[in-house]
Design an enzyme around this catalytic site. Structure first.
Site, PDB file in Angstrom:
ATOM      1  CG  LEU A  58      -1.990   1.141   1.191  1.00 55.53           C
ATOM      2  CD1 LEU A  58      -2.946   0.969   0.022  1.00 55.53           C
ATOM      3  CD2 LEU A  58      -2.771   1.184   2.492  1.00 55.53           C
ATOM      4  CB  ILE A  70       3.666   0.443   4.844  1.00 58.98           C
ATOM      5  CG1 ILE A  70       2.510  -0.244   5.581  1.00 58.98           C
ATOM      6  CG2 ILE A  70       3.434   1.955   4.769  1.00 58.98           C
ATOM      7  CD1 ILE A  70       1.142  -0.013   4.988  1.00 58.98           C
ATOM      8  CE  LYS A  71       6.665   4.847  -2.837  1.00 59.89           C
ATOM      9  NZ  LYS A  71       6.184   6.071  -3.476  1.00 59.89           N
ATOM     10  CD  GLN A  72       3.862   7.803   3.947  1.00 62.79           C
ATOM     11  OE1 GLN A  72       3.861   8.568   2.985  1.00 62.79           O
ATOM     12  NE2 GLN A  72       2.750   7.420   4.577  1.00 62.79           N
ATOM     13  CE1 TYR A 108       3.435   7.904  -1.336  1.00 60.69           C
ATOM     14  CE2 TYR A 108       2.443   8.392  -3.456  1.00 60.69           C
ATOM     15  CZ  TYR A 108       3.510   7.920  -2.715  1.00 60.69           C
ATOM     16  OH  TYR A 108       4.637   7.471  -3.343  1.00 60.69           O
TER      17      TYR A 108
END
Length: 351
Positions: free
Chosen positions: A199, A237-239, A202
């Protein structure tokens, strides 16, 4: 990567980044390692097929079985328009070159759109893990609106041999409630079919910019977005890397506690990133940070710096696209390898 090389790349920032001791001890976190999937997922509700595909992601490429991830994401043809994204290097209008870049640079996976990966899936799905991005913010609507819409089905991603699906939620936007419900359902279906889930968490709201400061990248707002992401059972998790803090108090919304800023973090970038890791169930779900936009000559130093911050904070890698594909392929491979070397380096430790 030797300390001499690090000092050359980091310059005056070497001491600042390599010797910092964070507010939150690493002993409180679940840290990356070769056995990460066994430790964190074997006791969860993930099925055998999901465990196999999560391990496939962690077990491929130059970082195989280290607990770290290097993913090439090229969905900018939709998110940023194809012309703006590929004009610096037109070979990437051809999807095959996107996959070749990921393979030649030893990435764990290639992340892209339904169309890109489907067009070459029979040739490459068995050679590198596919991560299909299932929703996008398209830029052809005028005036542009910040909304992520589905471009295909989870079943389609499964049929083309993908090991994982990825999605973006714009937390804080007017459309966020629909997106949360939509992607939670999509991730449930992906897990039913045995695929892993990633995910992009953003933040999007015009109110998050105040007094000249952009709090879309504040540690408190992005970390709460991470916490919502792990709540809908994202496996990774992508942030964006945090650049400041105090978004909640500056914008005067949501809820906060003074200890969030005094005891759990500071203004040091490693502390800010560690707070993001803390909100991913104390590292039970891996955090990968964005490599950011391409700025030219400074890209290598910026990418290595971001990787060091992520690794020392307890994160699990970078998902870096534009810095790599907006330059000749040989240079893109070298840049991705330099980032991977940070995670392979014994000199760069978790703080």
């Amino acid at each position: 990567m030797s300390l001499q090389t690090l000092n050359e790349v980091l310059g005056d920032n070497a001491e600042f980044l390599l010797n910092h001791q964070p507010k939150v001890s690493k002993e409180t976190l679940h840290l990356p390692g070769p056995d990460f999937v066994d430790r964190m997922f074997s006791g969860s509700n993930r099925s055998n097929q999901v465990l196999r595909n999560i391990q496939t992601l962690y077990g491929h490429g130059r970082l195989a079985d280290t607990g770290y991830l290097s993913i090439l994401p090229v969905d900018q043809g939709i998110e940023h328009t194809a012309g703006a994204s590929f004009a610096p290097n037109p070979i990437y209008f051809d999807p095959e070159n996107i996959v070749k870049l990921a393979i030649e640079s030893g990435c764990n996976a290639v992340a892209s759109t339904f169309g890109v990966l489907a067009s070459v899936s029979r040739k490459y799905a068995h050679k590198i893990p596919f991560l299909v991005k299932i929703n996008h913010n398209e830029l052809l609507t005028y005036p542009n609106k910040f909304d992520q819409i589905l471009f295909g089905s989870v079943e389609d991603a499964w049929n083309m041999g993908a090991v994982a699906v990825g999605a973006t939620i714009y937390f804080g936007s007017e459309e966020s409630s629909r997106q949360i419900i939509e992607i939670a359902a999509a991730f449930e279906r992906a897990h039913e079919l045995g695929m892993a889930t990633v995910l992009w968490c953003y933040a999007r709201n015009n109110a998050f910019k105040k007094d000249g400061v952009d709090y879309h990248v504040s540690a408190d707002i992005t970390s709460q977005a991470n916490h919502l992401g792990v709540t809908i059972q994202a496996d990774i998790i992508k942030q964006k890397l945090p650049e400041n803090n105090g978004g909640f108090t500056a914008v005067n919304f949501s809820k906060s506690n003074p200890k969030m800023y005094s005891e759990l973090s500071s203004d040091h970038p490693i502390d800010l990133c560690r707070y993001q890791v803390l909100n991913c169930y104390s590292g039970r779900i891996g955090l990968i940070n964005s490599g950011g936009e391409s700025k030219g000559a400074s890209d290598k130093a910026e990418a290595i710096t971001t990787a060091i911050i992520n690794k020392r904070a307890g994160g699990q890698g970078l998902i870096m696209g534009r810095k790599a594909f907006q330059r000749p392929m040989k240079e893109g491979i070298s840049l991705l390898n330099a980032v991977q070397d940070v995670y392979l380096s014994e000199e760069i430790t978790i703080a």
